[in-house]
Design a protein around this motif. Structure first.
Motif, PDB file in Angstrom:
ATOM      1  N   ALA A  38       0.828  -1.207   0.000  1.00  0.00           N
ATOM      2  CA  ALA A  38       0.000   0.000   0.000  1.00  0.00           C
ATOM      3  C   ALA A  38       0.863   1.257   0.000  1.00  0.00           C
ATOM      4  O   ALA A  38       0.561   2.222  -0.726  1.00  0.00           O
ATOM      5  N   VAL A  39       1.943   1.264   0.774  1.00  0.00           N
ATOM      6  CA  VAL A  39       2.836   2.423   0.797  1.00  0.00           C
ATOM      7  C   VAL A  39       3.476   2.611  -0.574  1.00  0.00           C
ATOM      8  O   VAL A  39       3.555   3.725  -1.104  1.00  0.00           O
ATOM      9  N   ARG A  40       3.912   1.503  -1.175  1.00  0.00           N
ATOM     10  CA  ARG A  40       4.515   1.568  -2.500  1.00  0.00           C
ATOM     11  C   ARG A  40       3.511   2.128  -3.517  1.00  0.00           C
ATOM     12  O   ARG A  40       3.843   2.991  -4.338  1.00  0.00           O
ATOM     13  N   ALA A  41       2.263   1.679  -3.435  1.00  0.00           N
ATOM     14  CA  ALA A  41       1.230   2.144  -4.367  1.00  0.00           C
ATOM     15  C   ALA A  41       0.947   3.631  -4.181  1.00  0.00           C
ATOM     16  O   ALA A  41       0.779   4.366  -5.163  1.00  0.00           O
ATOM     17  N   VAL A  42       0.905   4.089  -2.942  1.00  0.00           N
ATOM     18  CA  VAL A  42       0.634   5.510  -2.684  1.00  0.00           C
ATOM     19  C   VAL A  42       1.751   6.379  -3.256  1.00  0.00           C
ATOM     20  O   VAL A  42       1.493   7.417  -3.886  1.00  0.00           O
ATOM     21  N   ILE A  43       2.996   5.944  -3.082  1.00  0.00           N
ATOM     22  CA  ILE A  43       4.125   6.716  -3.622  1.00  0.00           C
ATOM     23  C   ILE A  43       4.060   6.755  -5.148  1.00  0.00           C
ATOM     24  O   ILE A  43       4.252   7.817  -5.761  1.00  0.00           O
ATOM     25  N   ILE A  44       3.773   5.614  -5.777  1.00  0.00           N
ATOM     26  CA  ILE A  44       3.699   5.561  -7.245  1.00  0.00           C
ATOM     27  C   ILE A  44       2.553   6.429  -7.760  1.00  0.00           C
ATOM     28  O   ILE A  44       2.712   7.185  -8.724  1.00  0.00           O
ATOM     29  N   VAL A  70       3.936  13.639 -21.531  1.00  0.00           N
ATOM     30  CA  VAL A  70       2.653  12.962 -21.738  1.00  0.00           C
ATOM     31  C   VAL A  70       2.892  11.465 -21.947  1.00  0.00           C
ATOM     32  O   VAL A  70       2.179  10.625 -21.374  1.00  0.00           O
ATOM     33  N   LEU A  71       3.909  11.126 -22.736  1.00  0.00           N
ATOM     34  CA  LEU A  71       4.222   9.701 -22.950  1.00  0.00           C
ATOM     35  C   LEU A  71       4.615   9.013 -21.638  1.00  0.00           C
ATOM     36  O   LEU A  71       4.147   7.910 -21.347  1.00  0.00           O
ATOM     37  N   SER A  72       5.452   9.667 -20.854  1.00  0.00           N
ATOM     38  CA  SER A  72       5.859   9.051 -19.587  1.00  0.00           C
ATOM     39  C   SER A  72       4.698   9.010 -18.597  1.00  0.00           C
ATOM     40  O   SER A  72       4.630   8.123 -17.744  1.00  0.00           O
ATOM     41  N   SER A  73       3.765   9.962 -18.706  1.00  0.00           N
ATOM     42  CA  SER A  73       2.581   9.932 -17.830  1.00  0.00           C
ATOM     43  C   SER A  73       1.711   8.720 -18.146  1.00  0.00           C
ATOM     44  O   SER A  73       1.129   8.112 -17.240  1.00  0.00           O
ATOM     45  N   VAL A  74       1.614   8.390 -19.416  1.00  0.00           N
ATOM     46  CA  VAL A  74       0.841   7.202 -19.800  1.00  0.00           C
ATOM     47  C   VAL A  74       1.493   5.956 -19.198  1.00  0.00           C
ATOM     48  O   VAL A  74       0.815   5.089 -18.627  1.00  0.00           O
ATOM     49  N   GLY A  75       2.813   5.866 -19.319  1.00  0.00           N
ATOM     50  CA  GLY A  75       3.534   4.739 -18.716  1.00  0.00           C
ATOM     51  C   GLY A  75       3.377   4.704 -17.210  1.00  0.00           C
ATOM     52  O   GLY A  75       3.192   3.637 -16.611  1.00  0.00           O
ATOM     53  N   SER A  76       3.434   5.868 -16.577  1.00  0.00           N
ATOM     54  CA  SER A  76       3.272   5.920 -15.121  1.00  0.00           C
ATOM     55  C   SER A  76       1.863   5.523 -14.691  1.00  0.00           C
ATOM     56  O   SER A  76       1.676   4.953 -13.626  1.00  0.00           O
ATOM     57  N   THR A  77       0.884   5.826 -15.527  1.00  0.00           N
ATOM     58  CA  THR A  77      -0.496   5.433 -15.212  1.00  0.00           C
ATOM     59  C   THR A  77      -0.617   3.914 -15.207  1.00  0.00           C
ATOM     60  O   THR A  77      -1.278   3.341 -14.320  1.00  0.00           O
ATOM     61  N   VAL A  78       0.035   3.275 -16.158  1.00  0.00           N
ATOM     62  CA  VAL A  78       0.042   1.803 -16.187  1.00  0.00           C
ATOM     63  C   VAL A  78       0.718   1.272 -14.920  1.00  0.00           C
ATOM     64  O   VAL A  78       0.231   0.340 -14.275  1.00  0.00           O
ATOM     65  N   ALA A  80       1.008   2.810 -12.021  1.00  0.00           N
ATOM     66  CA  ALA A  80       0.160   3.094 -10.859  1.00  0.00           C
ATOM     67  C   ALA A  80      -0.985   2.091 -10.765  1.00  0.00           C
ATOM     68  O   ALA A  80      -1.348   1.647  -9.662  1.00  0.00           O
ATOM     69  N   THR A  81      -1.543   1.728 -11.911  1.00  0.00           N
ATOM     70  CA  THR A  81      -2.603   0.717 -11.913  1.00  0.00           C
ATOM     71  C   THR A  81      -2.067  -0.606 -11.387  1.00  0.00           C
ATOM     72  O   THR A  81      -2.717  -1.282 -10.585  1.00  0.00           O
TER      73      THR A  81
END
Length: 144
Positions: A38-44, A70-78, A80-81
């Motif tokens: 959960a801590v790892r997920a919150v940080i991500i 924008v490209l890196s945000s898409v990757g970060s969204t994956v 974070a999911t």
């Protein structure tokens, strides 16, 4: 604006009140593996939100950095999911391995009750057979 003020040492009792009073937790603490996930997920997720905000501001400003952000945000969204799903899966695995508290269904309870009755009847019959074999009349021998 309030009562009279008392000097530093005046009015202090020998027995002071504690700074805080500990109260029992309403919910039990999360298991360690689940808490770590959960801590790892919150940080991500926090880093992803910051990155998305920077990408948005770069787009508004017309900066060259907007497209890579924008490209890196898409990757970060994956990512974070994945982090959020990791918390869910870790919690399910922990519950499965360490026993989740559950109420048995009425069917399971009924089957257990029937098995218990059958075992009890078998023990009683076995005991009666042992008593009969010890004494032909079926009476217990008294020790005197």
């Amino acid at each position: 604006m309030g009562g009279p003020r008392v000097g530093r040492n005046e009015g202090m009792s020998v027995e002071q009140q504690p700074l805080w009073v500990e109260e029992p937790a309403v919910r039990p603490r999360l298991p360690d593996p689940v808490r770590i996930a959960a801590v790892r997920a919150v940080i991500i997720v926090a880093a992803t939100l910051i990155q998305a905000m920077v990408a948005f501001l770069c787009t508004l400003a017309g900066s060259w950095l907007a497209f890579p952000m924008v490209l890196s945000s898409v990757g970060s969204t994956v990512l974070a999911t994945w982090g959020v799903l990791d918390v869910w899966v870790t919690r399910q695995v922990w519950n499965q391995r360490n026993g989740v508290v559950s109420m048995p269904s009425s069917t399971a309870r009924k089957l257990r009750k029937e098995r218990r009755r059958a075992r009890r009847a078998a023990r009683t019959a076995e005991r009666a057979a042992r008593i009969r074999s010890a004494d032909g009349s079926g009476q217990r021998l008294s020790r005197a």
